[in-house]
Design a protein around this motif. Structure first.
Motif, mmCIF file in Angstrom:
data_model
loop_
_atom_site.group_PDB
_atom_site.id
_atom_site.type_symbol
_atom_site.label_atom_id
_atom_site.label_comp_id
_atom_site.label_asym_id
_atom_site.label_seq_id
_atom_site.Cartn_x
_atom_site.Cartn_y
_atom_site.Cartn_z
ATOM 1 N N THR A 159 33.145 40.885 38.091
ATOM 2 C CA THR A 159 33.294 41.331 39.483
ATOM 3 C C THR A 159 31.980 41.218 40.245
ATOM 4 O O THR A 159 31.943 40.752 41.392
ATOM 5 C CB THR A 159 33.761 42.800 39.544
ATOM 6 O OG1 THR A 159 35.059 42.883 38.988
ATOM 7 C CG2 THR A 159 33.823 43.302 40.983
ATOM 8 N N HIS A 179 38.922 42.987 48.128
ATOM 9 C CA HIS A 179 38.647 42.385 46.823
ATOM 10 C C HIS A 179 39.886 42.573 45.953
ATOM 11 O O HIS A 179 40.254 43.708 45.638
ATOM 12 C CB HIS A 179 37.422 43.097 46.245
ATOM 13 C CG HIS A 179 37.162 42.819 44.808
ATOM 14 N ND1 HIS A 179 36.120 42.023 44.397
ATOM 15 C CD2 HIS A 179 37.781 43.242 43.682
ATOM 16 C CE1 HIS A 179 36.116 41.964 43.071
ATOM 17 N NE2 HIS A 179 37.105 42.693 42.622
ATOM 18 N N GLU A 226 41.336 42.530 42.630
ATOM 19 C CA GLU A 226 40.840 42.534 41.261
ATOM 20 C C GLU A 226 41.680 41.637 40.341
ATOM 21 O O GLU A 226 42.903 41.719 40.339
ATOM 22 C CB GLU A 226 40.820 43.977 40.737
ATOM 23 C CG GLU A 226 40.320 44.127 39.315
ATOM 24 C CD GLU A 226 38.926 43.540 39.097
ATOM 25 O OE1 GLU A 226 38.048 43.753 39.944
ATOM 26 O OE2 GLU A 226 38.733 42.861 38.074
ATOM 27 N N SER A 227 40.988 40.788 39.600
ATOM 28 C CA SER A 227 41.588 39.954 38.543
ATOM 29 C C SER A 227 42.819 39.172 39.011
ATOM 30 O O SER A 227 43.737 38.932 38.225
ATOM 31 C CB SER A 227 41.985 40.816 37.339
ATOM 32 O OG SER A 227 40.884 41.527 36.865
ATOM 33 N N ASP A 257 38.804 37.880 42.399
ATOM 34 C CA ASP A 257 37.426 37.730 41.914
ATOM 35 C C ASP A 257 37.288 36.803 40.723
ATOM 36 O O ASP A 257 36.311 36.087 40.588
ATOM 37 C CB ASP A 257 36.776 39.101 41.645
ATOM 38 C CG ASP A 257 37.508 39.943 40.601
ATOM 39 O OD1 ASP A 257 38.687 39.666 40.319
ATOM 40 O OD2 ASP A 257 36.885 40.894 40.087
ATOM 41 N N HIS A 258 38.271 36.822 39.823
ATOM 42 C CA HIS A 258 38.196 35.978 38.622
ATOM 43 C C HIS A 258 39.537 36.023 37.928
ATOM 44 O O HIS A 258 40.432 36.746 38.362
ATOM 45 C CB HIS A 258 37.078 36.447 37.682
ATOM 46 C CG HIS A 258 37.107 37.936 37.427
ATOM 47 N ND1 HIS A 258 38.065 38.543 36.661
ATOM 48 C CD2 HIS A 258 36.311 38.938 37.892
ATOM 49 C CE1 HIS A 258 37.846 39.857 36.643
ATOM 50 N NE2 HIS A 258 36.804 40.119 37.402
HETATM 51 MN MN MN Z 1 36.758 42.050 38.360
#
Ligand code: MN
Ligand code: GP9
Length: 720
Positions: A310, A260, A262-263, A488-489
């Protein structure tokens, strides 16, 4: 001294004095519990102050209500009952927390069978000597009243003064709420973590919040029927995109390792940051994977999260259903809803074991409960890893390199094939998590500190991923595994994009919603070592499409499951991507709707006066995304998958999943029981650990030249 004692005794002998004394004792006990029994993850002194304040307003409010009672006996009995209820809440939570590292939700209390899966008979073992403090006051009060050291005040309290106490505590509670909101905007609407709510608002408020949550979710759930699932299934069948025979099953039986990111936004891929006329490649390792023949890379893959951030991405990626329109699905339904999620499906169809590794507290986004429903057999959160210090962590948990290092001792004991997920955090807002020798990648030079730090933390993440890949190769896991990576975003919020524009070669003045729309892309890569069919795929897709894509590569046909996405490698893929963030918005190869405006996706030109044919096409796109989201909401809020009898998946065995501290012992037990048949890496490695194969040099160690360039004072290259 005697005088003071007498004054105090007189005060306690009045009704108000008695109540204030109890509030004071309750406050002391709560602060004790906060610091001794609970782990509240307090990062700032502001949070510490909030923690100190929050026991007072509600206890004063509730106990103060007794002041309206005239009759002496009724007054004292009511006061004692309210006080005891507050104490029971505090004490039971203290015990529960020792076992579950979480607070008791109303939902868990109602479904006591699930709770007792871990507690029950062991509750006695959880008592500690200092628990006497929780009841010592009762003993003292009983003695004091029996020996007439204290007496009952027969005079009713002045009604107006009673009202003043109510108003005062109401005011205090409002201040408390306001302060909590400042510390964590949208605390109650998004939920985040039970720990966050308790540390900001206290236990009674948390319990009321949790009761309301349970009431709201149960109402809709209890009204839902299996008939509704039929309508859902019709949609799913119509929407199903069959696997591409070229790729179907090419990764069958391999371990799945999900990373994953992150961001992490797509624009970082291949991006070079220019600082003082020098170019710095931000994510060299991920770039090499992106272009590799061993990777299916997706260039038009969009995030589809809303307030659950998340946790929404996790829901989308692993269940092919959306998060909610309000709040986080993990928080509101994750602990209860029946799911057809990746770890569960792979376990039931192909015997995969499973685990999540994450350097933050397990209660964040209610993961400690939600993961059980997804079918994760193990969850190694921060409590299984190194102690957090200023140097190895920040507010969202352990730095990624530490998290990977600390995961290996568990990973190597898992039976293969396994499905594992590693949730990184260092590249999280405010992008200031690096310290010491990990610092060094240049900061961008814009007006916005958040943007400036983003590239350095992304570079750190890239290097952590590379370290982990190196470990996978050295340990031999690499060749048996598929490594899935996704952002994730967004990391840079739309409101900051005009400051980002110059770094992307764009003009802030002419920046449009179209440009914002294109920045919602995140990476999605499936790396299959040894494969040579990889390429950069330009299909428009979103996180909801990930699960069918992956399962088809693993040779699991998704036809039987309720998945709303479409395999991105399938020739039937429709390429319509719903943007959950704003109702009715979407991405597609021809048209993009963002913030209510419609654009030609290829040219970026806004369509303000569509002709009839275009209007019809736009309506079709809008209807398609509306329908997909509506169906998803129906499934999620109605818990419709509990009615599904066709999937062949029995429900997850919640009793056997505990996430307790003995997890490693359990893995080793299985290993021993299987003996030579054990497929864990540890067994394969001749019963030797592989931990020493993981190396994580810091930025300064990798770039000694950077130190000289920046001519900083410290030139030391300290090893960990
Ligand atoms: Mn996140
Ligand atoms: C915390 C991490 C961050 O555990 O996953 O979540 P986010 O703030 O990105 O939703």
């Amino acid at each position: 001294m005697k005088k003071v004692g007498k004054f105090l005794l007189n005060a306690i002998n009045t009704r108000l004095g008695f109540i204030l004394t109890l509030v004071l004792i309750y406050w002391l006990k709560t602060v004790w519990a906060y610091n001794v029994d609970f782990k509240l993850d307090l990062d700032t002194s502001y949070q510490y102050i909030l923690m100190l304040i929050n026991p007072i307003p509600l206890s004063l409010l509730l106990m103060g209500l007794a002041l309206y009672i005239k009759n002496t006996k009724v007054f004292y009995i009511t006061t004692a009952i309210v006080y005891t209820l507050l104490n029971i809440l505090l004490f039971t939570n203290s015990i529960y927390f020792r076992e579950f590292s979480d607070f008791i939700t109303v939902n868990a209390a109602l479904a006591s069978s699930k709770t007792s899966a871990g507690l029950g008979a062991s509750a006695l073992n959880l008592l500690r000597p200092w628990d006497i403090l929780y009841i010592a006051d009762y003993l003292i009060f009983i003695a004091a009243f029996s020996f007439k050291k204290l007496s009952f005040d027969q005079r009713p309290f002045n009604k107006r003064a009673g009202f003043a106490i109510t108003a005062l505590s109401g005011l205090l509670f409002s201040i408390n709420l306001f302060m909590a909101e400042v510390d964590r905007p949208e605390l109650l609407s998004r939920g985040f973590s039970n720990v966050y709510i308790v540390r900001a608002l206290g236990l009674p408020a948390f319990t009321a919040y949790s009761a309301n949550q349970t009431y709201q979710t149960n109402k809709i759930r209890s009204e839902a029927t299996s008939g509704e699932l039929k309508a859902v299934k019709k949609y799913v069948q119509k929407h199903y995109a069959k696997p591409n025979p070229k790729y179907y099953g090419i990764a069958k039986g391999k371990n799945v390792i999900v990373l994953h990111l992150e961001s992490f936004q797509q624009f970082l891929i291949d991006y070079k940051l220019n600082v003082d006329n020098k170019e710095y490649e931000v994510t060299p390792f991920l770039n090499s994977l992106y272009h590799s023949k061993e990777t299916f890379s997706f260039s038009n893959f969009f995030h589809q999260v809303k307030a659950g951030k998340t946790s929404d991405a996790e829901t989308l990626m692993e269940t092919s259903l959306f998060g909610l329109n309000q709040g986080s699905f993990f928080v509101q339904y994750g602990g209860d809803n029946t799911q057809q999620a990746a770890p569960h499906i792979l376990n039931k169809t192909q015997g995969y074991s499973s685990a999540v590794f994450h350097g933050n507290i397990g209660t964040f986004w209610n993961r400690n409960n939600a993961y059980k429903q997804l079918g994760y057999q193990n969850f190694f959160d921060q409590s299984f890893m190194s102690k957090m210090t200023k140097d190895n962590s920040f507010q969202y948990g352990l730095n990624d390199k530490v998290m990977f290092a600390d995961s290996i001792k568990y990973l190597e004991h898992m039976q293969q094939p396994f499905y594992t997920k590693f949730i990184t955090v260092s590249n999280h807002y405010p992008y200031q998590s690096l310290s010491g020798d990990d610092k060094g990648f240049p900061l961008a030079k814009t007006e916005d500190k958040t943007i400036n730090g983003y590239f350095a933390t992304a570079n750190y993440l890239d290097s952590a991923i590379k370290n982990f890949f190196d470990y996978l190769k050295a340990s031999g896991l690499y060749n048996n595994s598929v490594i899935v990576m996704y952002g994730d975003h967004y990391g840079i919020a739309d409101s900051r994009n005009t400051d980002l524009a110059p770094l992307l070669g764009k003009d802030s003045q002419t920046w449009t919603e179209y440009n914002n729309a294109m920045l919602q892309r995140v990476p999605y890569m499936i790396h299959i070592p040894g494969m040579n069919k990889g390429f950069i795929n330009n299909t428009f897709g979103g996180e909801v499409d990930a699960l069918p894509t992956l399962l088809h590569l693993l040779g699991v046909d998704t036809k039987k499951y309720v998945e709303l996405g479409q395999d991105l490698l399938s020739p039937d893929n429709k390429q319509i991507v719903a943007f959950r963030h704003s109702q009715g918005d979407y991405f597609s190869p021809d048209y993009t709707s963002f913030s209510g405006r419609v654009y030609n996706t290829k040219t970026g030109v806004e369509i303000t006066n569509p002709d009839e044919a275009t209007s019809a096409k736009l309506k079709e796109l809008r209807d398609a995304v509306d329908e997909q989201l509506k169906i998803s909401d129906k499934i999620q809020t109605g818990d419709l998958l509990r009615f599904d009898k066709d999937s062949g998946l029995s429900s997850t065995d919640l009793k056997s999943i505990t996430y307790k501290k003995d997890a490693l012992d359990k893995l080793k037990e299985t290993e021993e029981k299987l003996g030579k048949k054990s497929t864990s890496l540890y067994t394969k490695h001749g019963d030797r650990s592989t931990q020493d194969l993981y190396k994580a040099p810091s930025y300064k160690e990798l770039h000694p030249e950077a130190d000289n360039e920046q001519s900083t004072k410290s030139t030391s290259n300290k090893k960990k």
